[in-house]
Design an enzyme around this catalytic site. Structure first.
Site, PDB file in Angstrom:
ATOM      1  N   LYS A   9       0.827  -1.204   0.000  1.00  0.00           N
ATOM      2  CA  LYS A   9       0.000   0.000   0.000  1.00  0.00           C
ATOM      3  C   LYS A   9       0.873   1.270   0.000  1.00  0.00           C
ATOM      4  CE  LYS A   9      -3.872  -2.341   2.316  1.00  0.00           C
ATOM      5  NZ  LYS A   9      -4.796  -2.307   3.474  1.00  0.00           N
ATOM      6  N   TYR A  49     -12.140  -2.931  -3.272  1.00  0.00           N
ATOM      7  CA  TYR A  49     -12.705  -2.981  -1.912  1.00  0.00           C
ATOM      8  C   TYR A  49     -14.240  -2.916  -1.922  1.00  0.00           C
ATOM      9  CZ  TYR A  49      -8.210  -2.642   0.576  1.00  0.00           C
ATOM     10  OH  TYR A  49      -6.965  -2.890   1.105  1.00  0.00           O
ATOM     11  N   ASN A 112      -1.858   0.365   6.728  1.00  0.00           N
ATOM     12  CA  ASN A 112      -1.293  -0.862   7.306  1.00  0.00           C
ATOM     13  C   ASN A 112      -0.431  -1.648   6.318  1.00  0.00           C
ATOM     14  OD1 ASN A 112      -3.290  -1.888   5.713  1.00  0.00           O
ATOM     15  ND2 ASN A 112      -4.616  -2.522   7.394  1.00  0.00           N
ATOM     16  N   HIS A 115      -1.779  -5.384   1.564  1.00  0.00           N
ATOM     17  CA  HIS A 115      -3.040  -6.112   1.379  1.00  0.00           C
ATOM     18  C   HIS A 115      -2.737  -7.519   0.885  1.00  0.00           C
ATOM     19  CE1 HIS A 115      -6.851  -7.470  -0.313  1.00  0.00           C
ATOM     20  NE2 HIS A 115      -6.157  -7.792  -1.393  1.00  0.00           N
ATOM     21  N   GLU A 126      -9.313 -10.481  -7.694  1.00  0.00           N
ATOM     22  CA  GLU A 126      -8.395  -9.348  -7.577  1.00  0.00           C
ATOM     23  C   GLU A 126      -7.269  -9.420  -8.619  1.00  0.00           C
ATOM     24  OE1 GLU A 126      -7.383  -9.498  -3.394  1.00  0.00           O
ATOM     25  OE2 GLU A 126      -9.461  -9.004  -2.828  1.00  0.00           O
TER      26      GLU A 126
HETATM   27  P1  GTP Z   1      -6.886  -5.851   3.370  1.00  0.00           P
HETATM   28  O1  GTP Z   1      -5.843  -6.879   3.131  1.00  0.00           O
HETATM   29  O2  GTP Z   1      -6.433  -4.451   3.060  1.00  0.00           O
HETATM   30  O3  GTP Z   1      -8.186  -6.212   2.677  1.00  0.00           O
HETATM   31  O4  GTP Z   1      -7.139  -5.864   4.965  1.00  0.00           O
HETATM   32  P2  GTP Z   1      -7.897  -6.979   5.811  1.00  0.00           P
HETATM   33  O5  GTP Z   1      -8.426  -8.050   4.915  1.00  0.00           O
HETATM   34  O6  GTP Z   1      -6.997  -7.375   6.920  1.00  0.00           O
HETATM   35  O7  GTP Z   1      -9.083  -6.139   6.421  1.00  0.00           O
HETATM   36  P3  GTP Z   1     -10.490  -5.766   5.766  1.00  0.00           P
HETATM   37  O8  GTP Z   1     -10.634  -6.367   4.416  1.00  0.00           O
HETATM   38  O9  GTP Z   1     -11.547  -6.028   6.785  1.00  0.00           O
HETATM   39  O10 GTP Z   1     -10.369  -4.187   5.631  1.00  0.00           O
HETATM   40  C1  GTP Z   1      -9.754  -3.592   4.494  1.00  0.00           C
HETATM   41  C2  GTP Z   1      -8.949  -2.394   4.911  1.00  0.00           C
HETATM   42  O11 GTP Z   1      -9.858  -1.389   5.380  1.00  0.00           O
HETATM   43  C3  GTP Z   1      -8.020  -2.636   6.101  1.00  0.00           C
HETATM   44  O12 GTP Z   1      -6.768  -3.129   5.705  1.00  0.00           O
HETATM   45  C4  GTP Z   1      -7.897  -1.257   6.670  1.00  0.00           C
HETATM   46  O13 GTP Z   1      -6.990  -0.477   5.874  1.00  0.00           O
HETATM   47  C5  GTP Z   1      -9.296  -0.691   6.477  1.00  0.00           C
HETATM   48  N1  GTP Z   1     -10.148  -0.906   7.650  1.00  0.00           N
HETATM   49  C6  GTP Z   1     -10.761  -2.044   8.029  1.00  0.00           C
HETATM   50  N2  GTP Z   1     -11.502  -1.891   9.127  1.00  0.00           N
HETATM   51  C7  GTP Z   1     -11.366  -0.585   9.465  1.00  0.00           C
HETATM   52  C8  GTP Z   1     -11.908   0.219  10.525  1.00  0.00           C
HETATM   53  O14 GTP Z   1     -12.664  -0.244  11.378  1.00  0.00           O
HETATM   54  N3  GTP Z   1     -11.533   1.532  10.516  1.00  0.00           N
HETATM   55  C9  GTP Z   1     -10.717   2.067   9.581  1.00  0.00           C
HETATM   56  N4  GTP Z   1     -10.393   3.363   9.650  1.00  0.00           N
HETATM   57  N5  GTP Z   1     -10.183   1.338   8.577  1.00  0.00           N
HETATM   58  C10 GTP Z   1     -10.514   0.029   8.515  1.00  0.00           C
HETATM   59 MG    MG Z   2      -9.586  -7.670   3.193  1.00  0.00          MG
END
Ligand code: GTP
Ligand code: MG
Length: 132
Positions: A9, A49, A112, A115, A126
């Site tokens: 990212k 997303y 973070n 991904h 994807e």
């Molecule tokens: P990805 O690999 O990026 O998809 O992350 P993930 O699979 O571990 O988490 P998820 O798919 O649930 O969420 C996608 C992204 O959205 C996360 O990596 C974060 O950057 C963001 N995100 C998820 N939950 C939150 C939240 O509660 N608050 C905020 N600000 N960002 C969030």
């Molecule tokens: Mg995810």
């Protein structure tokens, strides 16, 4: 052999963590079979997303990634989808364990570093989206 989609990212690229992330993927024994530095359009990131469209953080998430330099990768290996998720660590910085990429480098819920696809189905979707 399984293929998964990995993206370093914008904060990972800006903090010069690309080498560190690639090193960890390669040391695990996985192959990076495609890689491209791109600035994804808003449409592509929204599509990527799409599952989070209704979430309160969706706008912030799209802004954070759209138009910024990211590294899109296809990573191949045994159980690559699940194992890459383990290497990446939990999205919540209070849960991500040291030794994982997020546990070692991220302290922010939105920004973070990396991904990784969450299932074989997501990986296929994807990879088709990012490597047309
Ligand atoms: P990805 O690999 O990026 O998809 O992350 P993930 O699979 O571990 O988490 P998820 O798919 O649930 O969420 C996608 C992204 O959205 C996360 O990596 C974060 O950057 C963001 N995100 C998820 N939950 C939150 C939240 O509660 N608050 C905020 N600000 N960002 C969030
Ligand atoms: Mg995810």
């Amino acid at each position: 052999m399984e293929k998964t989609f990995i993206m370093i990212k914008p904060d990972g690229v800006e903090r010069r963590l690309m080498g560190e992330v690639i090193r960890r993927i390669e040391k695990k024994g996985f192959n990076i079979t495609r890689a491209e530095l791109v600035k994804p359009s808003k449409e592509l990131v929204e599509d990527h997303y799409a599952e989070h469209k209704e979430k309160p953080f969706f706008g912030e998430l799209i802004e954070y990634i759209s138009g910024k330099l990211v590294m899109a990768m296809e990573v191949e290996g045994n159980s690559a989808v699940e194992v890459m998720r383990l290497l990446i660590g939990h999205r919540d910085p209070t849960v991500a364990l040291p030794g994982t990429i997020r546990g070692d480098f991220a302290h922010n819920l939105t920004e973070n570093i990396i991904h990784g696809s969450d299932s074989l189905e997501s990986a296929k979707r994807e990879l088709n989206l990012w490597f047309k």
